[in-house]
Write a protein that holds these residues in place. Structure first.
Motif, PDB file in Angstrom:
ATOM      1  N   LYS A  10      80.967 -37.808  38.081  1.00 24.50           N
ATOM      2  CA  LYS A  10      80.069 -38.248  39.145  1.00 24.50           C
ATOM      3  C   LYS A  10      79.562 -37.044  39.918  1.00 24.50           C
ATOM      4  CE  LYS A  10      82.526 -42.565  39.707  1.00 24.50           C
ATOM      5  NZ  LYS A  10      83.339 -43.393  40.576  1.00 24.50           N
ATOM      6  N   THR A  11      78.384 -37.201  40.532  1.00 19.45           N
ATOM      7  CA  THR A  11      77.801 -36.143  41.352  1.00 19.45           C
ATOM      8  C   THR A  11      77.582 -36.660  42.764  1.00 19.45           C
ATOM      9  OG1 THR A  11      76.662 -35.182  39.449  1.00 19.45           O
ATOM     10  CG2 THR A  11      75.844 -34.558  41.624  1.00 19.45           C
ATOM     11  N   VAL A  12      78.041 -35.874  43.726  1.00 23.45           N
ATOM     12  CA  VAL A  12      77.784 -36.161  45.139  1.00 23.45           C
ATOM     13  C   VAL A  12      76.877 -35.054  45.649  1.00 23.45           C
ATOM     14  CG1 VAL A  12      78.816 -36.332  47.436  1.00 23.45           C
ATOM     15  CG2 VAL A  12      80.013 -37.304  45.462  1.00 23.45           C
ATOM     16  N   LYS A  13      75.796 -35.430  46.307  1.00 21.12           N
ATOM     17  CA  LYS A  13      74.847 -34.461  46.848  1.00 21.12           C
ATOM     18  C   LYS A  13      74.952 -34.452  48.366  1.00 21.12           C
ATOM     19  CE  LYS A  13      70.709 -34.027  45.008  1.00 21.12           C
ATOM     20  NZ  LYS A  13      69.259 -34.189  44.702  1.00 21.12           N
ATOM     21  N   LEU A  14      75.200 -33.258  48.923  1.00 24.78           N
ATOM     22  CA  LEU A  14      75.284 -33.095  50.372  1.00 24.78           C
ATOM     23  C   LEU A  14      74.106 -32.253  50.841  1.00 24.78           C
ATOM     24  CD1 LEU A  14      79.071 -32.148  50.711  1.00 24.78           C
ATOM     25  CD2 LEU A  14      78.051 -34.420  50.906  1.00 24.78           C
ATOM     26  N   ALA A  15      73.357 -32.745  51.799  1.00 27.45           N
ATOM     27  CA  ALA A  15      72.227 -32.004  52.365  1.00 27.45           C
ATOM     28  C   ALA A  15      72.774 -31.018  53.397  1.00 27.45           C
ATOM     29  CB  ALA A  15      71.217 -32.954  52.991  1.00 27.45           C
ATOM     30  N   VAL A  16      73.233 -29.868  52.921  1.00 24.55           N
ATOM     31  CA  VAL A  16      73.818 -28.838  53.783  1.00 24.55           C
ATOM     32  C   VAL A  16      73.299 -27.468  53.368  1.00 24.55           C
ATOM     33  CG1 VAL A  16      75.919 -30.168  54.240  1.00 24.55           C
ATOM     34  CG2 VAL A  16      75.885 -28.553  52.338  1.00 24.55           C
ATOM     35  N   ALA A  17      73.310 -26.545  54.310  1.00 27.28           N
ATOM     36  CA  ALA A  17      72.890 -25.176  54.030  1.00 27.28           C
ATOM     37  C   ALA A  17      74.080 -24.239  53.910  1.00 27.28           C
ATOM     38  CB  ALA A  17      71.958 -24.678  55.136  1.00 27.28           C
ATOM     39  N   ARG A  31      97.207 -19.072  52.966  1.00 30.75           N
ATOM     40  CA  ARG A  31      95.944 -19.790  53.145  1.00 30.75           C
ATOM     41  C   ARG A  31      94.760 -18.856  52.966  1.00 30.75           C
ATOM     42  NH1 ARG A  31      94.746 -24.863  52.290  1.00 30.75           N
ATOM     43  NH2 ARG A  31      93.129 -25.603  53.651  1.00 30.75           N
ATOM     44  N   TRP A  32      93.729 -19.335  52.288  1.00 34.90           N
ATOM     45  CA  TRP A  32      92.470 -18.618  52.062  1.00 34.90           C
ATOM     46  C   TRP A  32      91.321 -19.459  52.587  1.00 34.90           C
ATOM     47  CZ3 TRP A  32      91.430 -14.154  48.924  1.00 34.90           C
ATOM     48  CH2 TRP A  32      92.569 -13.568  48.378  1.00 34.90           C
ATOM     49  N   GLN A  33      90.251 -18.788  53.032  1.00 29.17           N
ATOM     50  CA  GLN A  33      89.021 -19.461  53.440  1.00 29.17           C
ATOM     51  C   GLN A  33      87.833 -18.616  52.990  1.00 29.17           C
ATOM     52  OE1 GLN A  33      89.270 -19.706  57.719  1.00 29.17           O
ATOM     53  NE2 GLN A  33      90.530 -21.552  57.665  1.00 29.17           N
ATOM     54  N   GLU A  34      86.766 -19.291  52.590  1.00 31.00           N
ATOM     55  CA  GLU A  34      85.516 -18.605  52.252  1.00 31.00           C
ATOM     56  C   GLU A  34      84.357 -19.380  52.860  1.00 31.00           C
ATOM     57  OE1 GLU A  34      86.741 -16.773  47.892  1.00 31.00           O
ATOM     58  OE2 GLU A  34      85.512 -18.586  47.969  1.00 31.00           O
ATOM     59  N   ASP A  35      83.423 -18.662  53.474  1.00 30.27           N
ATOM     60  CA  ASP A  35      82.193 -19.254  53.989  1.00 30.27           C
ATOM     61  C   ASP A  35      81.079 -18.977  52.991  1.00 30.27           C
ATOM     62  OD1 ASP A  35      83.509 -20.020  56.326  1.00 30.27           O
ATOM     63  OD2 ASP A  35      82.999 -18.159  57.349  1.00 30.27           O
ATOM     64  N   TRP A  36      80.342 -20.024  52.619  1.00 29.62           N
ATOM     65  CA  TRP A  36      79.278 -19.934  51.615  1.00 29.62           C
ATOM     66  C   TRP A  36      77.970 -20.472  52.179  1.00 29.62           C
ATOM     67  CZ3 TRP A  36      79.993 -18.259  46.506  1.00 29.62           C
ATOM     68  CH2 TRP A  36      81.315 -18.007  46.136  1.00 29.62           C
ATOM     69  N   THR A  37      76.849 -19.924  51.707  1.00 28.20           N
ATOM     70  CA  THR A  37      75.535 -20.505  51.988  1.00 28.20           C
ATOM     71  C   THR A  37      74.971 -21.037  50.678  1.00 28.20           C
ATOM     72  OG1 THR A  37      74.448 -18.361  51.751  1.00 28.20           O
ATOM     73  CG2 THR A  37      75.017 -19.041  53.978  1.00 28.20           C
ATOM     74  N   VAL A  38      74.142 -22.069  50.805  1.00 28.72           N
ATOM     75  CA  VAL A  38      73.504 -22.690  49.646  1.00 28.72           C
ATOM     76  C   VAL A  38      72.076 -22.179  49.580  1.00 28.72           C
ATOM     77  CG1 VAL A  38      72.917 -24.876  48.525  1.00 28.72           C
ATOM     78  CG2 VAL A  38      74.959 -24.731  49.985  1.00 28.72           C
ATOM     79  N   LEU A  39      71.745 -21.478  48.493  1.00 34.13           N
ATOM     80  CA  LEU A  39      70.424 -20.878  48.300  1.00 34.13           C
ATOM     81  C   LEU A  39      69.775 -21.448  47.051  1.00 34.13           C
ATOM     82  CD1 LEU A  39      71.584 -17.160  48.773  1.00 34.13           C
ATOM     83  CD2 LEU A  39      70.548 -18.647  50.506  1.00 34.13           C
ATOM     84  N   GLY A  42      71.461 -20.012  44.056  1.00 33.82           N
ATOM     85  CA  GLY A  42      72.875 -20.305  43.824  1.00 33.82           C
ATOM     86  C   GLY A  42      73.665 -20.340  45.117  1.00 33.82           C
ATOM     87  N   LEU A  43      74.956 -20.098  45.005  1.00 32.10           N
ATOM     88  CA  LEU A  43      75.864 -20.116  46.151  1.00 32.10           C
ATOM     89  C   LEU A  43      76.256 -18.694  46.500  1.00 32.10           C
ATOM     90  CD1 LEU A  43      78.121 -23.045  44.893  1.00 32.10           C
ATOM     91  CD2 LEU A  43      76.132 -23.176  46.416  1.00 32.10           C
ATOM     92  N   GLN A  44      76.096 -18.322  47.772  1.00 28.88           N
ATOM     93  CA  GLN A  44      76.361 -16.953  48.215  1.00 28.88           C
ATOM     94  C   GLN A  44      77.540 -16.945  49.182  1.00 28.88           C
ATOM     95  OE1 GLN A  44      74.770 -13.796  47.478  1.00 28.88           O
ATOM     96  NE2 GLN A  44      76.700 -13.233  48.453  1.00 28.88           N
ATOM     97  N   VAL A  45      78.608 -16.219  48.817  1.00 33.97           N
ATOM     98  CA  VAL A  45      79.745 -16.088  49.724  1.00 33.97           C
ATOM     99  C   VAL A  45      79.341 -15.119  50.831  1.00 33.97           C
ATOM    100  CG1 VAL A  45      80.894 -14.277  48.367  1.00 33.97           C
ATOM    101  CG2 VAL A  45      82.234 -15.716  49.919  1.00 33.97           C
ATOM    102  N   VAL A  46      79.598 -15.506  52.079  1.00 35.87           N
ATOM    103  CA  VAL A  46      79.202 -14.727  53.248  1.00 35.87           C
ATOM    104  C   VAL A  46      80.402 -13.977  53.813  1.00 35.87           C
ATOM    105  CG1 VAL A  46      78.246 -14.885  55.578  1.00 35.87           C
ATOM    106  CG2 VAL A  46      77.401 -16.402  53.782  1.00 35.87           C
ATOM    107  N   SER A 117      74.294 -25.336  43.761  1.00 37.79           N
ATOM    108  CA  SER A 117      73.082 -25.627  44.514  1.00 37.79           C
ATOM    109  C   SER A 117      72.262 -26.632  43.708  1.00 37.79           C
ATOM    110  CB  SER A 117      72.295 -24.318  44.701  1.00 37.79           C
ATOM    111  OG  SER A 117      71.081 -24.566  45.354  1.00 37.79           O
ATOM    112  N   CYS A 118      71.677 -27.612  44.398  1.00 37.44           N
ATOM    113  CA  CYS A 118      70.845 -28.576  43.693  1.00 37.44           C
ATOM    114  C   CYS A 118      69.571 -28.825  44.483  1.00 37.44           C
ATOM    115  CB  CYS A 118      71.607 -29.873  43.427  1.00 37.44           C
ATOM    116  SG  CYS A 118      72.405 -30.617  44.843  1.00 37.44           S
TER     117      CYS A 118
END
Length: 121
Positions: A10-17, A31-39, A42-46, A117-118
């Motif tokens: 299944k595919t879930v689409k989220l309207a997020v940046a 614990r690890w955390q990564e902040d990403w932007t949707v371009l 593709g996906l860019q780790v910030v 990214s979609c």
């Protein structure tokens, strides 16, 4: 832009940046955390953050200790997709948070999740 989450056929689409992906390392229990932007490209780790260090997970050169987390900017370009495969060794999966809230992904061993990214809202 939108983020597509593909899991269990299944595919879930989220309207997020942007989104934050977090998890616990299966061996070190850190614990690890990564902040990403949707371009469109593709996906860019910030920024990435790790709550400590251990075998094979030392903070890279230039990392800064901030509020108990080693924070740094990974030197990689946009990724076409992220593939997350659950080991089941931590009792939890990944946590994906956006401005719309958080959800757990891939808790069961063998679960595979793809983030990409979609097009469209």
């Amino acid at each position: 832009m939108s983020l597509c989450i593909l899991a269990a056929g299944k595919t879930v689409k989220l309207a997020v940046a942007a989104f934050t992906l977090s998890w616990t390392h299966s061996v070190e229990r850190t614990r690890w955390q990564e902040d990403w932007t949707v371009l469109p490209s593709g996906l860019q780790v910030v920024e990435a953050r790790v709550k400590g260090s251990g075998a094979g997970m030392e903070p890279p050169e230039g990392a800064v200790l901030r509020d108990g987390w080693w924070a740094y900017t990974p030197g990689i370009g946009p990724q076409p997709r992220l593939v997350l495969a659950a080991s089941g060794a931590t009792g939890e999966g990944w946590t994906l948070c956006t401005d719309q809230g958080c959800r757990e992904l891939g808790k069961a061993a063998g679960d595979t999740i793809v983030l990409e990214s979609c097009a469209g809202p």
